[in-house]
Design a protein around this motif. Structure first.
Motif, mmCIF file in Angstrom:
data_model
loop_
_atom_site.group_PDB
_atom_site.id
_atom_site.type_symbol
_atom_site.label_atom_id
_atom_site.label_comp_id
_atom_site.label_asym_id
_atom_site.label_seq_id
_atom_site.Cartn_x
_atom_site.Cartn_y
_atom_site.Cartn_z
ATOM 1 N N ASP A 186 -4.316 46.704 14.696
ATOM 2 C CA ASP A 186 -4.680 47.620 13.609
ATOM 3 C C ASP A 186 -4.118 47.166 12.268
ATOM 4 N N GLY A 187 -3.475 45.998 12.272
ATOM 5 C CA GLY A 187 -2.981 45.444 11.021
ATOM 6 C C GLY A 187 -1.755 46.144 10.451
ATOM 7 N N SER A 188 -1.065 46.943 11.272
ATOM 8 C CA SER A 188 0.083 47.699 10.761
ATOM 9 C C SER A 188 1.385 46.904 10.793
ATOM 10 N N ASN A 189 1.352 45.700 11.382
ATOM 11 C CA ASN A 189 2.561 44.868 11.352
ATOM 12 C C ASN A 189 2.911 44.507 9.912
ATOM 13 N N ARG A 190 4.206 44.353 9.661
ATOM 14 C CA ARG A 190 4.693 44.261 8.279
ATOM 15 C C ARG A 190 5.312 42.893 7.976
ATOM 16 N N TRP A 191 5.103 42.479 6.741
ATOM 17 C CA TRP A 191 5.770 41.296 6.192
ATOM 18 C C TRP A 191 6.633 41.739 5.022
ATOM 19 N N SER A 192 7.875 41.274 4.974
ATOM 20 C CA SER A 192 8.639 41.402 3.744
ATOM 21 C C SER A 192 8.213 40.273 2.803
ATOM 22 N N ALA A 193 8.547 40.411 1.526
ATOM 23 C CA ALA A 193 8.079 39.431 0.540
ATOM 24 C C ALA A 193 9.061 39.343 -0.614
ATOM 25 N N VAL A 194 9.027 38.198 -1.301
ATOM 26 C CA VAL A 194 9.837 38.019 -2.506
ATOM 27 C C VAL A 194 9.120 37.020 -3.419
ATOM 28 N N HIS A 195 9.225 37.242 -4.704
ATOM 29 C CA HIS A 195 8.663 36.289 -5.663
ATOM 30 C C HIS A 195 9.599 35.093 -5.780
ATOM 31 N N ARG A 196 9.018 33.931 -5.987
ATOM 32 C CA ARG A 196 9.776 32.681 -6.075
ATOM 33 C C ARG A 196 10.894 32.742 -7.114
ATOM 34 N N MET A 197 10.634 33.311 -8.281
ATOM 35 C CA MET A 197 11.638 33.330 -9.335
ATOM 36 C C MET A 197 12.757 34.318 -9.026
ATOM 37 N N ASP A 198 12.445 35.419 -8.369
ATOM 38 C CA ASP A 198 13.493 36.343 -7.930
ATOM 39 C C ASP A 198 14.378 35.679 -6.885
ATOM 40 N N ALA A 199 13.770 34.911 -5.984
ATOM 41 C CA ALA A 199 14.540 34.190 -4.972
ATOM 42 C C ALA A 199 15.478 33.185 -5.626
ATOM 43 N N ALA A 200 15.004 32.475 -6.641
ATOM 44 C CA ALA A 200 15.839 31.485 -7.325
ATOM 45 C C ALA A 200 17.055 32.143 -7.964
ATOM 46 N N ARG A 201 16.830 33.281 -8.566
ATOM 47 C CA ARG A 201 17.959 33.990 -9.187
ATOM 48 C C ARG A 201 18.972 34.426 -8.140
ATOM 49 N N LEU A 202 18.491 34.799 -6.965
ATOM 50 C CA LEU A 202 19.403 35.197 -5.893
ATOM 51 C C LEU A 202 20.302 34.038 -5.478
ATOM 52 N N TYR A 203 19.749 32.844 -5.327
ATOM 53 C CA TYR A 203 20.586 31.690 -4.976
ATOM 54 C C TYR A 203 21.709 31.506 -6.002
ATOM 55 N N ARG A 204 21.389 31.649 -7.280
ATOM 56 C CA ARG A 204 22.421 31.494 -8.302
ATOM 57 C C ARG A 204 23.501 32.565 -8.166
ATOM 58 N N LEU A 205 23.093 33.788 -7.927
ATOM 59 C CA LEU A 205 24.065 34.874 -7.790
ATOM 60 C C LEU A 205 24.977 34.663 -6.584
ATOM 61 N N VAL A 206 24.407 34.176 -5.494
ATOM 62 C CA VAL A 206 25.222 33.879 -4.316
ATOM 63 C C VAL A 206 26.206 32.763 -4.641
ATOM 64 N N LEU A 207 25.738 31.727 -5.312
ATOM 65 C CA LEU A 207 26.593 30.606 -5.693
ATOM 66 C C LEU A 207 27.771 31.072 -6.541
ATOM 67 N N GLU A 208 27.520 31.948 -7.483
ATOM 68 C CA GLU A 208 28.546 32.358 -8.443
ATOM 69 C C GLU A 208 29.408 33.504 -7.970
ATOM 70 N N SER A 209 29.029 34.126 -6.860
ATOM 71 C CA SER A 209 29.747 35.302 -6.380
ATOM 72 C C SER A 209 30.986 34.928 -5.569
ATOM 73 N N ALA A 210 31.989 35.780 -5.634
ATOM 74 C CA ALA A 210 33.187 35.618 -4.807
ATOM 75 C C ALA A 210 33.079 36.411 -3.509
ATOM 76 N N GLU A 211 31.964 37.104 -3.319
ATOM 77 C CA GLU A 211 31.772 37.898 -2.101
ATOM 78 C C GLU A 211 31.798 36.989 -0.873
ATOM 79 N N PRO A 212 32.546 37.362 0.168
ATOM 80 C CA PRO A 212 32.649 36.504 1.356
ATOM 81 C C PRO A 212 31.514 36.654 2.353
ATOM 82 N N ARG A 213 30.568 37.529 2.087
ATOM 83 C CA ARG A 213 29.492 37.796 3.050
ATOM 84 C C ARG A 213 28.733 36.517 3.403
#
Length: 292
Positions: A186-213
């Protein structure tokens, strides 16, 4: 920081390079050709000619870097197990190169679809789909014993935007070839999604963060019904939208019928990451995927 990036001219990696250079980081990028080297140099980054099989080169370049972001992966599904092993060896070499100076950063790339299919995956969960050959996360976690600060950015099944050559263009091509924009059940299965530029910004934030996660989710939208994706494609191509069996999708069946929702709550709150680019359906229903 001096940051070594694999996959530096790829779909995600090239956006990460741009993000880091803009933020003032010194970037070294792994490239496989002179053409790629020229493209990378034009962004202000330094090219490192080689491949993921050049393990000594990977280790040596990591040794002279403050951090490594590993985005490269060969997505040829006809030899996926072989590619997963290449990925594992590369991560091990990169970690060995970083070792010796406590606190250096190793950031690898994984996927939310590998965490807990059928339920909303969270950053607190470990990779649960052990039937999948890719072991980027477990290899990275082993590197923590070397004194490194290790993280995995788990990307959504679709990282979208103009120039995308991943799953969504594969669906568009399939619809054109078969005359129907299809979904499973029935097509109800779900995909999460992210825009390429939002993903790039996330990598930078992870790089610069002191969070140990360890795990961070590159997810802007928790779950989009696969049928909704098919309906936009059908609308743009003026084709019928209808259910089809898994065999209709060939090698893509596992993804077409997969239910891969994922949360970004921990990532968003800990890093103050707010995706700001167009949603998948808005992006899909535009010239980004269907040029005039």
């Amino acid at each position: 920081m001096k940051v070594f990036i694999t996959g530096s001219t790829g779909w995600v990696g090239s956006a990460v390079v741009q993000e880091l250079v803009k933020a003032g980081h010194q970037v070294l990028g792994l490239v496989r050709s002179g053409e790629q080297a020229a493209a990378l140099a034009a962004t202000g980054a330094q090219a490192v000619p080689g491949s993921l099989d050049d393990l000594a080169l990977l280790a040596q370049t990591a040794t002279r870097s403050d951090a490594v972001i590993h985005t490269a992966f060969n997505h040829d599904f006809s030899k996926f197990a072989e590619n997963a092993e290449q990925d594992r060896r590369a991560i091990r070499a990169l970690a060995a190169g970083l070792a010796g100076t406590p606190g250096r950063r190793l950031i690898v790339t994984s996927g939310t679809a590998l965490v807990s299919p059928g339920t909303v995956a969270t950053e607190a969960m470990e990779q649960g789909d052990l039937s999948h050959p890719r072991r980027s996360e477990s290899e990275a976690q082993a590197a923590q014993a070397l004194g490194l600060r290790v993280s995995a950015v788990r990307l959504a099944p679709t990282v979208h935007g103009a120039g995308d050559h991943g799953f969504v263009p594969a669906l568009i091509d399939l619809a054109r070839r078969t005359g129907v924009s299809a979904y499973v059940g029935d097509g109800s299965n779900r995909w999460s999604a992210v825009h390429r530029m939002d993903a790039a910004r996330l990598y930078r934030l992870v790089l610069e963060s002191a969070e140990p996660r360890f795990a961070w989710h590159g997810v802007a939208e928790e779950g989009i019904r696969f049928r909704d994706i098919a309906e936009v494609i059908g609308k743009r191509l003026n084709l019928p939208v209808a259910p089809r069996g898994a065999d209709h999708f060939g090698w893509f069946a596992r993804f077409a019928g997969g239910d891969f929702p994922a949360s970004n709550a921990i990532t968003r709150d800990a890093l103050q990451w707010t995706p700001a680019s167009p949603s998948l359906l808005d992006d899909l229903d535009s010239t980004a995927y269907f040029p005039d």
